[in-house]
Design an enzyme around this catalytic site. Structure first.
Site: not given
Length: 238
Positions: A143, A216
């Site tokens: 985060d 990803t």
């Protein structure tokens, strides 16, 4: 009800431990995730204990061990474990749906070199992982807490860097990746000041994405849109 510690830091990077209680709501799991936990937790799940785990006993062999903090839904972690069967992998994730998703993919891939914790990473690192036992620690896309007043909540701080250094073997690597340039600058600032580390980048900044970190779908889409991703790797040298 489970008590789990969550990390917060003051302005100097001092780790402030806070106990937060939360309810593990089974209803948040999909049917497939719940079934995966039931089927695969006995062989791949690690229950938190405050004592250091025996890696040889857990994996049934001696091998270099890679630990990933916050593996999300676990797809890339399973991909890494499948691609490097000679390594042991441990993943830590606090969100139960992610644990279920990871175990489901791991079961389908039939990997045997992966174990997972459903717990807070700081507590696992502090108490369950022996000093000098890890070959690599991975922290991918944490985060960013992009608002300046929230920067103290970023996990990469001075005390965290020292905790990771203790857990790494000499020559072990702390590998971070972020898609927030400001967070990459923060990571470099913290790590350059952290004793006992050497930046693996020949330019003293970031490195190219290494082969062991899969690209990803989110990241590939970001590349197409011109978004950057920054990989940072520091080696423990003392």
């Amino acid at each position: 009800m489970s008590d789990v510690t969550t990390a917060e830091f003051n302005e100097e990077g001092k780790y402030l431990r806070k106990i937060r209680s939360f309810v593990l709501r089974e209803g948040r799991l999909t049917k497939g995730q719940a079934q995966a936990i039931e089927a695969h937790w006995p062989t791949m799940g690690l229950d938190y204990t405050p004592e250091a785990i025996d890696l040889v006993k857990i994996f049934g062999r001696e091998a270099d061990t890679v630990l990933e903090i916050g593996f999300g839904m676990g797809g890339s972690l399973v991909e890494m474990a499948a691609a490097a069967p000679e390594l042991n992998y441990i993943g830590i994730e606090v969100h139960k749906p992610g644990v279920g998703a990871c175990l489901g993919v791991a079961g389908e891939a039939k990997v045997t070199n992966l174990r997972v914790y459903h717990h807070d990473a700081m507590e696992v690192l502090e108490h369950s992982i022996a000093d000098g036992s890890l070959s690599r620690v991975q922290l991918f896309f944490p985060d960013p807490w992009h608002k300046k007043r929230h920067h103290k909540r970023r996990i990469v701080q001075a005390e965290f860097a020292e905790l990771i250094r203790r857990k790494l073997k000499l020559g072990g690597v702390f590998h971070m990746a972020t898609d927030w340039e400001n967070y990459s600058e923060h990571m470099l600032e913290v790590m350059n000041l952290a004793p006992g580390y050497k930046n693996q980048s020949p330019t003293g900044t970031v490195v190219e994405r290494p082969d062991h970190r899969p690209l990803t779908k989110f990241e590939a889409r970001g590349h197409r849109l011109g978004h950057g991703v920054w990989d940072i790797m520091f080696e423990r040298i003392s």
